[in-house]
Design an enzyme around this catalytic site. Structure first.
Site, PDB file in Angstrom:
ATOM      1  N   GLU A 120       0.828  -1.205   0.000  1.00 31.06           N
ATOM      2  CA  GLU A 120       0.000   0.000   0.000  1.00 31.06           C
ATOM      3  C   GLU A 120       0.868   1.263   0.000  1.00 31.06           C
ATOM      4  O   GLU A 120       0.620   2.199  -0.762  1.00 31.06           O
ATOM      5  CB  GLU A 120      -0.927  -0.015   1.211  1.00 31.06           C
ATOM      6  CG  GLU A 120      -1.928  -1.150   1.178  1.00 31.06           C
ATOM      7  CD  GLU A 120      -3.235  -0.812   1.841  1.00 31.06           C
ATOM      8  OE1 GLU A 120      -4.164  -0.410   1.113  1.00 31.06           O
ATOM      9  OE2 GLU A 120      -3.318  -0.937   3.076  1.00 31.06           O
ATOM     10  N   GLU A 140      -4.536  -8.690   2.995  1.00 28.21           N
ATOM     11  CA  GLU A 140      -5.546  -8.348   4.004  1.00 28.21           C
ATOM     12  C   GLU A 140      -6.762  -9.269   3.981  1.00 28.21           C
ATOM     13  O   GLU A 140      -7.246  -9.699   5.039  1.00 28.21           O
ATOM     14  CB  GLU A 140      -5.984  -6.890   3.825  1.00 28.21           C
ATOM     15  CG  GLU A 140      -4.999  -5.864   4.357  1.00 28.21           C
ATOM     16  CD  GLU A 140      -3.847  -5.582   3.405  1.00 28.21           C
ATOM     17  OE1 GLU A 140      -3.009  -4.733   3.727  1.00 28.21           O
ATOM     18  OE2 GLU A 140      -3.773  -6.228   2.331  1.00 28.21           O
TER      19      GLU A 140
END
Length: 266
Positions: A120, A140
């Site tokens: 990210e 995730e």
């Protein structure tokens, strides 16, 4: 020069080098790391002598993302920095480049794991080079979590949507070669040389006119969501003033005199 126990700040000429420094945890995010990153980005923006930033990790890893042990209840390392988060609730997002875009070019030098929050944060950088054994991915969903660092918005704008959705929805790891093929990173180099390659790229950036470099970067990002007509108009508005700078005149003069230009940010 700032930094914390989990984030070192060094100067290499006109390049500010920010190193995620928690190798025993594959540089998993900690409060000390986030505070150090936040302050490092601000230092780069504030100091006109800095022309580029290199972001890398210590100990053969880039960043393994969130500290899942902390999330499970053991407490995130660096509790003494929590007052900084209370003072600025967006500090962690700015640190991870979700809520902040540095005006100087940011070059990522990736070795080893660059996953979850690492991938990210990578999406907030401008130029990306990785060692051939680097591993990428947004894990995730495998933990029942959401990649809330910006990936559902940014990733489909940076790589083809089908690849973005596969990465987001499967949570599988990607090799450096595959990451390069889909456009997540720009270049793969031999293991252990990513930082050297990033610093070489930074030197090329540093040799260019700083006002021109920063205007070009700003134009690329500010026009990304515009129509072509709007974008071209915005480009002219930002680009034409650069031709009137002393640096632009110095660049032309240096070319005519067959010498390296001496830019003064003027």
């Amino acid at each position: 020069m700032g930094g914390t126990e989990h984030l070192t700040v060094e100067r290499a000429g006109a390049t500010l080098v920010l190193t995620l420094n928690r190798p025993e945890a594959k540089n998993a995010l900690s409060l000390a790391m986030l505070v150090g990153l936040h302050d490092g980005w601000l230092e780069a923006d504030r100091d006109d002598a800095v022309r580029s930033v290199v972001l890398t990790g210590a100990g053969g890893a880039f960043c393994a993302g969130m500290d899942l042990k902390a999330l499970a209840g053991d407490g995130m390392a660096g509790e003494e920095y929590r007052d900084r988060l209370r003072d600025d609730p967006d500090l962690h997002w700015k640190a991870m480049l979700r809520h902040h875009r540095p005006r100087k070019p940011v070059i990522a030098a990736v070795e080893g794991h660059c996953v979850a929050g690492g991938t990210e944060m990578l999406q907030g950088t401008d130029i990306r080079v990785a060692g051939e054994s680097a591993v990428f991915g947004l894990f995730e969903v495998r933990r029942g979590l959401f990649p809330i660092g910006g990936s559902t918005v940014r990733l489909p704008r940076q790589i083809p949507r089908t690849h973005a959705l596969e990465m987001l929805l499967t949570g599988r790891p990607y090799t450096a070669a595959e990451a390069e093929r889909i456009g997540l990173i720009g270049r793969v180099v031999p293991d252990g040389t990513a930082l050297d390659a990033a610093l070489e790229t930074a030197e090329r950036v540093n040799a260019c006119g700083p006002l021109a470099v920063e205007a070009v970067k700003a134009s690329v990002y500010e026009t990304a969501a515009m129509t072509e007509e709007e974008g071209l108009a915005a480009e002219l508005a930002r680009g034409w003033p650069i031709f009137e700078t002393a640096d632009a005149k110095e660049g032309a003069r240096a070319f005519a005199q067959k010498r390296e230009p001496q830019f003064r940010r003027a």
